[in-house]
Write an enzyme that holds these catalytic residues in place. Structure first.
Site, PDB file in Angstrom:
ATOM      1  N   GLY A  34      -8.748  21.814   4.461  1.00 26.04           N
ATOM      2  CA  GLY A  34      -8.823  20.807   5.532  1.00 26.04           C
ATOM      3  C   GLY A  34     -10.125  20.054   5.341  1.00 26.04           C
ATOM      4  O   GLY A  34     -11.171  20.676   5.102  1.00 26.04           O
ATOM      5  N   TYR A 106       3.125  17.772   5.916  1.00 25.59           N
ATOM      6  CA  TYR A 106       2.410  18.457   6.991  1.00 25.59           C
ATOM      7  C   TYR A 106       3.372  19.183   7.940  1.00 25.59           C
ATOM      8  O   TYR A 106       4.386  18.620   8.343  1.00 25.59           O
ATOM      9  CB  TYR A 106       1.647  17.454   7.861  1.00 25.59           C
ATOM     10  CG  TYR A 106       0.500  16.744   7.204  1.00 25.59           C
ATOM     11  CD1 TYR A 106      -0.486  17.429   6.507  1.00 25.59           C
ATOM     12  CD2 TYR A 106       0.375  15.367   7.337  1.00 25.59           C
ATOM     13  CE1 TYR A 106      -1.563  16.749   5.952  1.00 25.59           C
ATOM     14  CE2 TYR A 106      -0.704  14.690   6.785  1.00 25.59           C
ATOM     15  CZ  TYR A 106      -1.665  15.381   6.091  1.00 25.59           C
ATOM     16  OH  TYR A 106      -2.725  14.707   5.545  1.00 25.59           O
ATOM     17  N   ILE A 169      -8.317   8.027   5.892  1.00 27.29           N
ATOM     18  CA  ILE A 169      -7.078   7.591   6.555  1.00 27.29           C
ATOM     19  C   ILE A 169      -5.875   8.370   6.016  1.00 27.29           C
ATOM     20  O   ILE A 169      -5.681   8.454   4.800  1.00 27.29           O
ATOM     21  CB  ILE A 169      -6.898   6.064   6.370  1.00 27.29           C
ATOM     22  CG1 ILE A 169      -7.980   5.360   7.196  1.00 27.29           C
ATOM     23  CG2 ILE A 169      -5.493   5.607   6.784  1.00 27.29           C
ATOM     24  CD1 ILE A 169      -8.166   3.915   6.874  1.00 27.29           C
ATOM     25  N   ARG A 170      -5.122   8.971   6.907  1.00 23.04           N
ATOM     26  CA  ARG A 170      -3.904   9.688   6.536  1.00 23.04           C
ATOM     27  C   ARG A 170      -2.738   8.952   7.200  1.00 23.04           C
ATOM     28  O   ARG A 170      -2.474   9.140   8.396  1.00 23.04           O
ATOM     29  CB  ARG A 170      -3.951  11.148   7.022  1.00 23.04           C
ATOM     30  CG  ARG A 170      -5.065  11.956   6.426  1.00 23.04           C
ATOM     31  CD  ARG A 170      -4.782  12.308   4.965  1.00 23.04           C
ATOM     32  NE  ARG A 170      -5.829  13.133   4.377  1.00 23.04           N
ATOM     33  CZ  ARG A 170      -6.915  12.685   3.756  1.00 23.04           C
ATOM     34  NH1 ARG A 170      -7.117  11.383   3.638  1.00 23.04           N
ATOM     35  NH2 ARG A 170      -7.790  13.513   3.232  1.00 23.04           N
ATOM     36  N   LEU A 231     -14.275   6.011  -5.742  1.00 16.98           N
ATOM     37  CA  LEU A 231     -13.255   5.349  -6.564  1.00 16.98           C
ATOM     38  C   LEU A 231     -12.545   6.332  -7.493  1.00 16.98           C
ATOM     39  O   LEU A 231     -12.105   5.960  -8.583  1.00 16.98           O
ATOM     40  CB  LEU A 231     -13.915   4.219  -7.379  1.00 16.98           C
ATOM     41  CG  LEU A 231     -14.619   3.142  -6.533  1.00 16.98           C
ATOM     42  CD1 LEU A 231     -15.471   2.244  -7.411  1.00 16.98           C
ATOM     43  CD2 LEU A 231     -13.587   2.319  -5.757  1.00 16.98           C
ATOM     44  N   GLY A 259      -9.113  17.351  -2.232  1.00 20.48           N
ATOM     45  CA  GLY A 259     -10.414  17.922  -1.864  1.00 20.48           C
ATOM     46  C   GLY A 259     -11.581  17.323  -2.624  1.00 20.48           C
ATOM     47  O   GLY A 259     -12.745  17.641  -2.324  1.00 20.48           O
ATOM     48  N   ASP A 262     -14.017  15.442  -0.382  1.00 21.70           N
ATOM     49  CA  ASP A 262     -14.820  16.317   0.484  1.00 21.70           C
ATOM     50  C   ASP A 262     -15.973  16.944  -0.308  1.00 21.70           C
ATOM     51  O   ASP A 262     -17.090  17.078   0.203  1.00 21.70           O
ATOM     52  CB  ASP A 262     -13.940  17.429   1.077  1.00 21.70           C
ATOM     53  CG  ASP A 262     -12.698  16.855   1.743  1.00 21.70           C
ATOM     54  OD1 ASP A 262     -12.812  15.776   2.354  1.00 21.70           O
ATOM     55  OD2 ASP A 262     -11.623  17.474   1.635  1.00 21.70           O
TER      56      ASP A 262
HETATM   57  O1  KDG Z   1      -9.278  16.220   1.631  1.00 19.71           O
HETATM   58  C1  KDG Z   1      -8.273  17.113   1.294  1.00 19.71           C
HETATM   59  C2  KDG Z   1      -7.487  17.262   2.534  1.00 19.71           C
HETATM   60  O2  KDG Z   1      -6.873  16.030   2.811  1.00 19.71           O
HETATM   61  C3  KDG Z   1      -6.394  18.226   2.524  1.00 19.71           C
HETATM   62  O3  KDG Z   1      -6.788  19.461   2.051  1.00 19.71           O
HETATM   63  C4  KDG Z   1      -5.701  18.394   3.836  1.00 19.71           C
HETATM   64  O4  KDG Z   1      -7.290  17.950   5.538  1.00 19.71           O
HETATM   65  C5  KDG Z   1      -6.240  17.678   5.014  1.00 19.71           C
HETATM   66  C6  KDG Z   1      -5.480  16.574   5.572  1.00 19.71           C
HETATM   67  O5  KDG Z   1      -5.555  16.408   6.793  1.00 19.71           O
HETATM   68  O6  KDG Z   1      -4.813  15.848   4.845  1.00 19.71           O
END
Ligand code: KDG
Length: 324
Positions: A34, A106, A169-170, A231, A259, A262
């Site tokens: 996460g 998810y 952004i997701r 990038l 990841g 992060d």
């Molecule tokens: O940055 C990697 C994360 O995107 C992934 O492990 C899961 O935290 C996450 C997400 O919300 O997409």
């Protein structure tokens, strides 16, 4: 040095052992991941103390998350075990339908972490905090998560602590672009450090050259001293108040690209906190991002300072030899 404090959701990550469609996949490796928690673990490995605000289900998967974070040094004493909601889970699908591409599925709607709220943030969480880290993921999880992030941002301001914000952004978590832009705006306006990427800039400001998108970002991000644009394999660019620093990416064998951003953020923040300049921090951050893609799991490949130094000395030595 004080703690870096963040809020967000750690999930159980189901990572297939083979590439291909999940409908055919029978074997997985189980990790814990996460975005915000990944960055905190990266910081811990680099000697920075961290604290995480979250909720997990009062279930086996919640215990797995708590024990992974605890074992890696993160202060988990503020994480609530929620008896009424489960721990979030996500699955990764690799190499299908597009070769080399990763999709994420998810199972986190209604999860324990999506029930985070301002009540999870008593004043004491700010004790001994040096910097607050937020990302665009947590405000997108629910209205109460957004309220919690706004409250934490206010707490950082009232304690005169800097805010680092990753747009992260997701699209799957956001109903539409207008909502996403409005949701992120207060954090962009407040942050001292902004981490973003080419795709996120296009989501926020429409297609165009990165330089022009950064000019637009600057107009609303009045407190931003540093804007970092990641990038991927092409490296990253840092825009500080009056200079621009570019750094090429380090070419490595990609096993799992999740990841990397992060890991980049963790190394950049750790390097800045110990007093390195922006250019040096960018060099470490790029190396950490590169190392993060070389093994499965988000936490597993995160580097220590020794790993970073060894990687950089070998990599830069071999580059220098190639130039000779
Ligand atoms: O940055 C990697 C994360 O995107 C992934 O492990 C899961 O935290 C996450 C997400 O919300 O997409």
């Amino acid at each position: 040095m004080g703690h870096v404090l963040s809020i967000g959701e750690m999930m159980v990550q189901m990572c297939p052992t083979l590439e291909g469609p999940l409908r055919q996949t029978r074997t997985y490796e189980r990790y814990v991941a996460g975005s915000e928690g990944n960055t905190l673990v990266s910081l811990e490995l680099l000697g920075v103390r961290t604290r995480f605000i979250s909720r997990v289900g009062n279930d086996e998967l919640g215990f797995a998350i708590l024990s992974e974070l605890r074992a890696r040094g993160v202060d988990v004493s503020w994480i609530v075990r929620d008896k009424e909601a489960p721990t979030g889970v996500y699955f990764i699908q690799r190499g299908y339908p597009l070769q080399g591409k990763t999709t994420v599925l998810y199972y986190r709607k209604g999860s324990a972490a999506s029930r985070l709220s301002p009540q999870d943030l008593p004043e004491e969480v700010m004790d001994d905090v040096e910097l607050v880290l937020l990302t665009g993921i947590t405000p997108a999880l629910s209205l109460s998560c957004n309220e919690a992030c706004l409250k934490l941002m206010e707490m950082a301001r009232s304690h005169d602590r800097p805010l680092a914000f990753d747009t992260n952004i997701r699209i799957k978590l956001l109903p539409d672009q207008a909502y996403g832009r409005k949701l992120l705006l207060p954090f962009l306006q407040e942050a001292k450090y902004i981490f973003t990427g080419a795709g996120d800039l296009t989501y926020l400001f429409g297609p165009g050259e990165i330089e022009d998108q950064v000019v637009q970002l600057r107009k609303l991000a009045l407190k931003a001293e540093i804007i970092l644009v990641k990038l991927g394999k092409h490296g990253a660019v840092v825009y500080d108040k009056d200079s621009v620093f570019r750094h090429q990416g380090y070419q490595v064998k990609v096993v799992d690209e999740l990841g990397a951003g992060d890991a980049f953020n963790g190394a950049f923040i750790a390097s800045m906190l110990r007093g390195d300049g922006v250019e040096q921090a960018l060099r470490y951050a790029n190396a950490a991002g590169a190392l993060a893609v070389t093994a499965k799991g988000d936490l597993e490949p995160l580097p220590t300072w020794n790993d970073l130094s060894l990687f950089l000395s070998c990599y830069e030595d071999s580059e220098a030899q190639l130039l000779r």
